[in-house]
Design a protein around this motif. Structure first.
Motif, PDB file in Angstrom:
ATOM      1  N   GLU A   1       0.830  -1.207   0.000  1.00  0.00           N
ATOM      2  CA  GLU A   1       0.000   0.000   0.000  1.00  0.00           C
ATOM      3  C   GLU A   1       0.864   1.257   0.000  1.00  0.00           C
ATOM      4  O   GLU A   1       0.540   2.251  -0.659  1.00  0.00           O
ATOM      5  CB  GLU A   1      -0.931  -0.003   1.213  1.00  0.00           C
ATOM      6  CG  GLU A   1      -2.046  -1.025   1.138  1.00  0.00           C
ATOM      7  CD  GLU A   1      -2.970  -0.767  -0.038  1.00  0.00           C
ATOM      8  OE1 GLU A   1      -3.335   0.408  -0.262  1.00  0.00           O
ATOM      9  OE2 GLU A   1      -3.324  -1.741  -0.733  1.00  0.00           O
ATOM     10  N   SER A   2       1.970   1.230   0.744  1.00  0.00           N
ATOM     11  CA  SER A   2       2.860   2.380   0.802  1.00  0.00           C
ATOM     12  C   SER A   2       3.462   2.671  -0.567  1.00  0.00           C
ATOM     13  O   SER A   2       3.513   3.824  -1.007  1.00  0.00           O
ATOM     14  CB  SER A   2       3.968   2.142   1.828  1.00  0.00           C
ATOM     15  OG  SER A   2       4.890   3.210   1.836  1.00  0.00           O
TER      16      SER A   2
ATOM     17  N   LYS B   1       2.235   1.754  -3.442  1.00  0.00           N
ATOM     18  CA  LYS B   1       1.157   2.133  -4.353  1.00  0.00           C
ATOM     19  C   LYS B   1       0.795   3.607  -4.185  1.00  0.00           C
ATOM     20  O   LYS B   1       0.560   4.327  -5.159  1.00  0.00           O
ATOM     21  CB  LYS B   1      -0.076   1.270  -4.082  1.00  0.00           C
ATOM     22  CG  LYS B   1      -1.236   1.512  -5.045  1.00  0.00           C
ATOM     23  CD  LYS B   1      -2.490   0.792  -4.586  1.00  0.00           C
ATOM     24  CE  LYS B   1      -2.273  -0.697  -4.457  1.00  0.00           C
ATOM     25  NZ  LYS B   1      -3.511  -1.410  -4.046  1.00  0.00           N
ATOM     26  N   ASP B   2       0.770   4.075  -2.935  1.00  0.00           N
ATOM     27  CA  ASP B   2       0.329   5.447  -2.655  1.00  0.00           C
ATOM     28  C   ASP B   2       1.453   6.476  -2.756  1.00  0.00           C
ATOM     29  O   ASP B   2       1.222   7.617  -3.163  1.00  0.00           O
ATOM     30  CB  ASP B   2      -0.286   5.518  -1.257  1.00  0.00           C
ATOM     31  CG  ASP B   2      -1.550   4.692  -1.131  1.00  0.00           C
ATOM     32  OD1 ASP B   2      -2.175   4.392  -2.166  1.00  0.00           O
ATOM     33  OD2 ASP B   2      -1.916   4.314   0.010  1.00  0.00           O
ATOM     34  N   HIS B   3       2.684   6.078  -2.374  1.00  0.00           N
ATOM     35  CA  HIS B   3       3.751   7.062  -2.236  1.00  0.00           C
ATOM     36  C   HIS B   3       5.006   6.761  -3.051  1.00  0.00           C
ATOM     37  O   HIS B   3       5.932   7.584  -3.085  1.00  0.00           O
ATOM     38  CB  HIS B   3       4.151   7.190  -0.763  1.00  0.00           C
ATOM     39  CG  HIS B   3       2.985   7.443   0.156  1.00  0.00           C
ATOM     40  ND1 HIS B   3       2.256   8.612   0.138  1.00  0.00           N
ATOM     41  CD2 HIS B   3       2.415   6.649   1.111  1.00  0.00           C
ATOM     42  CE1 HIS B   3       1.302   8.544   1.047  1.00  0.00           C
ATOM     43  NE2 HIS B   3       1.377   7.362   1.650  1.00  0.00           N
ATOM     44  N   GLY B   4       5.082   5.604  -3.679  1.00  0.00           N
ATOM     45  CA  GLY B   4       6.295   5.255  -4.412  1.00  0.00           C
ATOM     46  C   GLY B   4       7.400   4.827  -3.456  1.00  0.00           C
ATOM     47  O   GLY B   4       7.148   4.418  -2.325  1.00  0.00           O
ATOM     48  N   TYR B   5       8.624   4.980  -3.911  1.00  0.00           N
ATOM     49  CA  TYR B   5       9.770   4.555  -3.094  1.00  0.00           C
ATOM     50  C   TYR B   5      10.100   5.622  -2.056  1.00  0.00           C
ATOM     51  O   TYR B   5      10.259   6.797  -2.384  1.00  0.00           O
ATOM     52  CB  TYR B   5      10.986   4.300  -3.987  1.00  0.00           C
ATOM     53  CG  TYR B   5      12.135   3.667  -3.231  1.00  0.00           C
ATOM     54  CD1 TYR B   5      12.249   2.292  -3.152  1.00  0.00           C
ATOM     55  CD2 TYR B   5      13.089   4.444  -2.570  1.00  0.00           C
ATOM     56  CE1 TYR B   5      13.282   1.691  -2.440  1.00  0.00           C
ATOM     57  CE2 TYR B   5      14.125   3.858  -1.865  1.00  0.00           C
ATOM     58  CZ  TYR B   5      14.214   2.488  -1.798  1.00  0.00           C
ATOM     59  OH  TYR B   5      15.225   1.905  -1.082  1.00  0.00           O
ATOM     60  N   ASP B   6      10.215   5.207  -0.810  1.00  0.00           N
ATOM     61  CA  ASP B   6      10.521   6.120   0.294  1.00  0.00           C
ATOM     62  C   ASP B   6      12.036   6.257   0.424  1.00  0.00           C
ATOM     63  O   ASP B   6      12.722   5.328   0.857  1.00  0.00           O
ATOM     64  CB  ASP B   6       9.919   5.591   1.591  1.00  0.00           C
ATOM     65  CG  ASP B   6      10.065   6.575   2.747  1.00  0.00           C
ATOM     66  OD1 ASP B   6      10.786   7.583   2.592  1.00  0.00           O
ATOM     67  OD2 ASP B   6       9.464   6.318   3.812  1.00  0.00           O
TER      68      ASP B   6
END
Length: 231
Positions: free
Chosen positions: A155-156, A158-163
């Motif tokens: 989910e991360s 999907k929503d924010h891309g690579y952190d």
């Protein structure tokens, strides 16, 4: 063994991050210079444990010119000071090598294909194998927790891309003392592929590397055995 070791691969590092580094102020031997192509860009990583900062060893003018031409990333080779040259071939023994590992002081944005095309991965993670650190799961995580964590990361991404706050780690010359390998980040690689992420953040770490006849032999052995390599 030489004072300095070199990555087995080139990495397309974000130019802006390289240009922010100070120039190296060190003297190197002719033997070291002989291993350095004058047209190449070299990043010399420091030692996080001793607060020795990463520096740009060579290539600032090439980076400036590339940036002016509209490039965002530039193929760069990584240098590191041998952490424990007295180890010699003992550096292949994981518990001994681990004592001398040290990280770069900064992380860098590189192309995902630098990891894939150069076969740096040692395994490919899936939802079924995620966070299962042994066949018997002795040190792993219960299956329900593994699946839950897997979906949270999904989910991360999907929503924010690579952190970028959670860089992967590439160990220089990990494979038989001559071949770079992905040290941390195999689960993240799964999601990078899934969501077609082109660039990722990494840190580099190192112990030692081989030179001379030992390097030639272990490079041949690594290629022949495809040592811990995903094709």
């Amino acid at each position: 063994m030489n004072v300095f070791g070199f990555s087995s691969e080139y990495y397309h590092i974000k130019i802006e991050e390289l240009l922010q580094l100070p120039n190296a102020n060190i003297q190197v031997t002719q033997n070291t210079l002989a291993q350095i192509a004058p047209e190449d860009v070299f990043l010399l990583i420091g030692k996080e444990s001793k607060s020795i900062q990463d520096v740009l060893f060579r290539g600032r003018e090439a980076l400036i010119q590339a940036k002016q031409q509209g490039l965002t990333h530039f193929p760069t080779r990584i240098m590191f000071e041998q952490r424990a040259p007295q180890l010699g071939i003992l550096a292949l023994i994981k518990p001994i090598r681990k004592k001398y590992l040290d990280y770069s002081t900064q992380s860098y944005e590189i192309a995902l294909n630098d990891i894939i095309d150069n076969h740096l991965e040692r395994n490919l993670k899936t939802e079924e194998t995620a966070y299962n650190y042994s066949d018997r799961n002795k040190w792993g995580v219960p299956k329900d927790q593994r699946q839950s964590r897997f979906h949270e990361i999904d989910e991360s991404f999907k929503d924010h891309g690579y952190d970028k706050n959670h860089p992967m780690a590439i160990m220089l010359c990990r494979g038989l003392g001559v071949k770079d390998k992905l040290h941390q980040g195999h689960h993240r690689m799964f999601f990078c592929r899934k969501y077609n992420i082109r660039y990722v953040q990494v840190r580099f770490l190192a112990t030692n590397s081989f030179t001379g006849h030992l390097k030639t032999f272990f490079l041949w052995l690594n290629k022949t055995l495809k040592y811990k390599q995903v094709n």
